[in-house]
Design a protein around this motif. Sequence first.
Motif, PDB file in Angstrom:
ATOM      1  N   THR A   1       7.301 -10.522 -36.617  1.00  0.00           N
ATOM      2  CA  THR A   1       8.087  -9.334 -36.890  1.00  0.00           C
ATOM      3  C   THR A   1       8.856  -8.761 -35.348  1.00  0.00           C
ATOM      4  OG1 THR A   1       6.578  -8.559 -38.487  1.00  0.00           O
ATOM      5  CG2 THR A   1       7.650  -6.798 -37.589  1.00  0.00           C
TER       6      THR A   1
ATOM      7  N   ARG B   1      13.685  -7.508 -33.907  1.00  0.00           N
ATOM      8  CA  ARG B   1      12.397  -6.752 -34.510  1.00  0.00           C
ATOM      9  C   ARG B   1      12.813  -6.783 -36.172  1.00  0.00           C
ATOM     10  NH1 ARG B   1      13.249  -1.674 -33.131  1.00  0.00           N
ATOM     11  NH2 ARG B   1      14.106  -0.634 -35.100  1.00  0.00           N
TER      12      ARG B   1
ATOM     13  N   ASP C   1      11.769  -6.275 -40.557  1.00  0.00           N
ATOM     14  CA  ASP C   1      11.194  -5.394 -41.516  1.00  0.00           C
ATOM     15  C   ASP C   1       9.631  -5.250 -40.983  1.00  0.00           C
ATOM     16  OD1 ASP C   1      11.383  -3.481 -43.809  1.00  0.00           O
ATOM     17  OD2 ASP C   1       9.718  -4.734 -44.220  1.00  0.00           O
ATOM     18  N   GLN C   2       8.818  -4.139 -41.041  1.00  0.00           N
ATOM     19  CA  GLN C   2       7.558  -3.806 -40.538  1.00  0.00           C
ATOM     20  C   GLN C   2       6.611  -3.906 -41.689  1.00  0.00           C
ATOM     21  OE1 GLN C   2       6.962  -1.868 -36.872  1.00  0.00           O
ATOM     22  NE2 GLN C   2       9.286  -1.287 -36.844  1.00  0.00           N
TER      23      GLN C   2
ATOM     24  N   GLN D   1       2.095 -12.154 -38.372  1.00  0.00           N
ATOM     25  CA  GLN D   1       2.953 -11.304 -38.805  1.00  0.00           C
ATOM     26  C   GLN D   1       3.659 -10.593 -37.536  1.00  0.00           C
ATOM     27  OE1 GLN D   1       2.009  -9.261 -42.042  1.00  0.00           O
ATOM     28  NE2 GLN D   1       1.525 -10.967 -43.165  1.00  0.00           N
TER      29      GLN D   1
END
Length: 344
Positions: free
Chosen positions: A153, A95, A97-98, A149
Motif C-alpha cells: 500500500t 500510496r 488505496d488503503q 498489505q
Amino acid sequence: MNKILRIAAVAFLTLSVAACGGKKEDSKNAAPTKKEAEKVKIQELKSQRIAKQLELSSTLEGYETMNISPSITGHIEHIYVQVGSRVSKGAMLVRMDQTQLNTTRINLASTKTELDRVTALKASGSISEQVYDQTKAGYDQLVESERFQEENTFVKAQFSGVISAKNYEDGEMYTGAPILQLCQISRLKAIINIPESYFPLVKQGMKVNVYSDIYPDKVFPATIEIVYPTIDPSSHTFQAKLNIPNPGEKIRPGMYVRTTMALGEIDALVVPYQSVLKLTGSNERYIFVADGNTARRVAVTLGQRFDDQVEILPVNPADLKEGDNLVVTGQARLVDGSPLEIVE
C-alpha cells in the motif's frame, strides 16, 4: 507408282528416327566436361605469439532496474514522483488505496484482544491448549497479512536511483502493468558475448575498459563480475557481466559502448586480411584452404586486426589447424570443392 513413293517415304522416316536415336545415345554416353582448375596461390598457416586485446560491443543497463508493481490491486491514491525524479533507498513512491489495509488492522486489533484474553484463561487452566493455539495462529496470520498489505500500500524504493518510466496518474485503477520503473545509474552493467576460444582466458575480477563514442577521450574502468559457465551452442559464445562504476553519471542505460580487455600473450592464427571473404547479405566470414588440389571452405570469426593482418578463429575448431595451406590469391573465384592449380 504411288505405292513405290509411299514405301520410299516410310524408309526415309525410319532411317531418320534411327539416326536421331543414335545421337541421343551418343549424348548420354558422352563423358562429362571436366571443370577447369582455378589458379591460386597458397600460404602455410602458422601460429604467432600476439599480445591479445579483445574488443567487443554491448549496450549499457542500469545495474539494478525495478518495476514498481504492487501485489494488490485497487485505485492509486497518490504517486509521489515523476519521470527523472531522483530517489533514495526507502523513499515513498506510491500510496495505494488503503481500504484492505485498514480492514486488516481492525481485524488484527480485535484478534489481539482475543489472544490476550485466551492467554490469561490458558494460564489459569480454563481453556485447552488447542483453543489457544488456534487463536495464536489466527493472530500471527493477521500480523503477516498487515505487513504484506502495508508494504504494497505504501510502496517504497528498494535502492537509490532515478525514475525512468511512469505509466499511471493519481486516481487511476492499477491493473497490473508497472506503475513506475526505478533504475540505478550511479552504477551500470553490461553483458558481453565472448567467443568460446577465449573461455580459459577470461576470469572473474579482470579489468575492462569501456568506451563511448559520445566521450571519445574518456575511459570508463569496469570489472568482470560474473563469467557465465555455459557456452551458447548456436553462436559459440559465452557471456560475462561487467560492473561499471558511474560516479559522474556521464554514461546512461541504453548507450552503445565498446569494451576492451587485455588477455596477455597467446598463440593465434594470423592471416592476410584480404584472404578472408564475407558472405553477401550476412556477416558470415570464411576462408579457403587447399586440401591437395581441392578447395575447402572454412567458416571463421575475426579476432584482433594488425594493419593488413587479422587473427582468425574457426567456427568449428576441428576445421582448421596450423600447417594447413591457406589460399591467399584467387580465392574469390572458388566454391567448396573447386579443383585447384597451385602456382608460385
